[in-house]
Design a protein around this motif. Structure first.
Motif, PDB file in Angstrom:
ATOM      1  N   LEU A  85       0.859  -1.261  -0.003  1.00  0.00           N
ATOM      2  CA  LEU A  85       0.030   0.036   0.104  1.00  0.00           C
ATOM      3  C   LEU A  85       1.108   1.097   0.034  1.00  0.00           C
ATOM      4  N   ILE A  86       0.778   2.028  -0.926  1.00  0.00           N
ATOM      5  CA  ILE A  86       1.414   3.583  -1.031  1.00  0.00           C
ATOM      6  C   ILE A  86       0.311   4.479  -0.691  1.00  0.00           C
ATOM      7  N   PHE A  87       0.543   5.478   0.304  1.00  0.00           N
ATOM      8  CA  PHE A  87      -0.343   6.299   0.766  1.00  0.00           C
ATOM      9  C   PHE A  87       0.231   7.817   0.848  1.00  0.00           C
ATOM     10  N   VAL A 115       5.331   5.248   2.585  1.00  0.00           N
ATOM     11  CA  VAL A 115       4.960   6.595   2.821  1.00  0.00           C
ATOM     12  C   VAL A 115       5.699   7.408   1.968  1.00  0.00           C
ATOM     13  N   PRO A 116       5.629   7.973   0.702  1.00  0.00           N
ATOM     14  CA  PRO A 116       6.427   8.939  -0.117  1.00  0.00           C
ATOM     15  C   PRO A 116       6.660  10.067   0.734  1.00  0.00           C
ATOM     16  N   ILE A 133       6.158  -0.806   7.642  1.00  0.00           N
ATOM     17  CA  ILE A 133       6.253   0.718   7.133  1.00  0.00           C
ATOM     18  C   ILE A 133       7.474   0.864   6.430  1.00  0.00           C
ATOM     19  N   ILE A 134       7.387   1.305   5.226  1.00  0.00           N
ATOM     20  CA  ILE A 134       8.458   1.790   4.581  1.00  0.00           C
ATOM     21  C   ILE A 134       8.536   3.300   4.402  1.00  0.00           C
ATOM     22  N   MET A 135       9.546   3.876   4.997  1.00  0.00           N
ATOM     23  CA  MET A 135       9.820   5.338   5.157  1.00  0.00           C
ATOM     24  C   MET A 135      11.004   5.814   4.491  1.00  0.00           C
ATOM     25  N   GLY A 136      11.271   6.907   3.880  1.00  0.00           N
ATOM     26  CA  GLY A 136      12.267   7.658   3.418  1.00  0.00           C
ATOM     27  C   GLY A 136      12.657   9.007   4.304  1.00  0.00           C
TER      28      GLY A 136
END
Length: 313
Positions: A85-87, A115-116, A133-136
């Motif tokens: 899921l990209i939100f 989360v872009p 959760i993937i975060m930059g």
């Protein structure tokens, strides 16, 4: 990776009649490549809240209608694979977050949340209902304290409760202040305090149950850990509903955080997809969209119009 301005220059070089097709083809290529890299189904939910701040929040925030976009988006997916899921969202209704998480969890046993840039409020709630959760460096979550609509404006439920407590204490200590507080208390209505308290409890209970069941399921002390994290994200100590919660703070809460920068190609495709959506919102009447790796698009326009489109990938 092309920057926002690079993509805009490339778009401007296209014939005006083919620019919409150029953006949709480019976005479809990105999301297909993301799916290949992660070996997962992909859904990208995005809102125009940054490009169209003048639009009423009902159109740009998470609401109950959005489930239609997710239902359209997952049609034809291979449910034996996981979901990414990209939100990109400012948040919205806790009830809608509840519906979305329960629906997607009925279809997929493993869900990553990416989360872009922004996934605030109810967006953060949905993130906490996933497995990781993937975060930059630029990504941020936010407090999950619910928002209530008072006089067509959103207010933090915690702020409503805290202001009522402040008024009560001041009036008890100095009854003459009752006249000064009267206009404020009148705006609360007969049940607003109870609704605010119920909303706070509802949101924290949802997050606690999801964390215990999914992200913290392998922790020996999952019940207590889920309680502490739901209190942290849903508490009134943040000072602002829009407070930035970055990946370092999220890790301190023992959330499963993956750095977006770990895979350069993956990061480039994600951020290109994000830039394409912001250009779309900036140049069209679209206010919200769900894009799927199976080629399906669900787009909400303003004034109200929903477009569902399916293309071969």
């Amino acid at each position: 990776m092309p920057s926002w301005s690079d993509l805009l220059d490339e778009l401007d070089s296209q014939d005006p009649g083919s620019r919409g097709e150029f953006i949709s083809n480019k976005a479809r290529q990105c999301i297909s490549r993301i799916s290949e890299i992660r070996n997962r189904n992909v859904l990208y939910y995005a809102s125009s809240f940054l490009q169209k701040p003048q639009i009423p929040g009902l159109y740009t925030t998470i609401n109950l209608e959005d489930i239609n976009g997710f239902m359209a988006g997952i049609r034809g997916h291979d449910f034996s694979k996981g979901l990414l899921l990209i939100f990109h969202t400012p948040g919205g209704q806790a009830e809608a977050a509840h519906t979305i998480v329960d629906y997607l969890r009925s279809k997929f046993s493993d869900i990553d949340f990416l989360v872009p840039t922004y996934a605030m409020s109810a967006g953060t709630m949905i993130a906490l209902g996933c497995d990781r959760i993937i975060m930059g460096r630029q990504s941020q979550l936010g407090p999950t304290d619910p928002q209530l609509i008072v006089g067509n404006r959103p207010f933090s439920a915690h702020s409503i409760v805290d202001q009522f407590k402040e008024a009560k204490e001041e009036i008890i200590n100095n009854p003459e202040l009752a006249h000064a507080w009267a206009p404020v208390l009148r705006s609360f209505g007969p049940a607003l305090i109870q609704e605010a308290q119920k909303a706070i409890s509802y949101g924290q209970t949802l997050v606690k149950d999801w964390l215990r069941k999914y992200m913290f399921s392998k922790h020996l002390d999952s019940e207590n850990l889920a309680h502490l994290v739901s209190e942290h994200f849903g508490g009134s100590h943040h000072g602002s509903h829009g407070k930035r919660i970055d990946r370092d703070e999220a890790r301190q809460q023992r959330l499963e955080i993956v750095d977006l920068e770990n895979d350069q190609e993956f990061q480039e495709e994600v951020l290109t997809l994000y830039h394409l959506s912001t250009i779309t919102f900036d140049q069209t009447s679209a206010v919200k969209s769900v894009l799927s790796s199976n080629g399906r698009f669900w787009i909400k326009n303003f004034p109200e119009e929903v477009v569902v489109r399916s293309t071969k990938t």
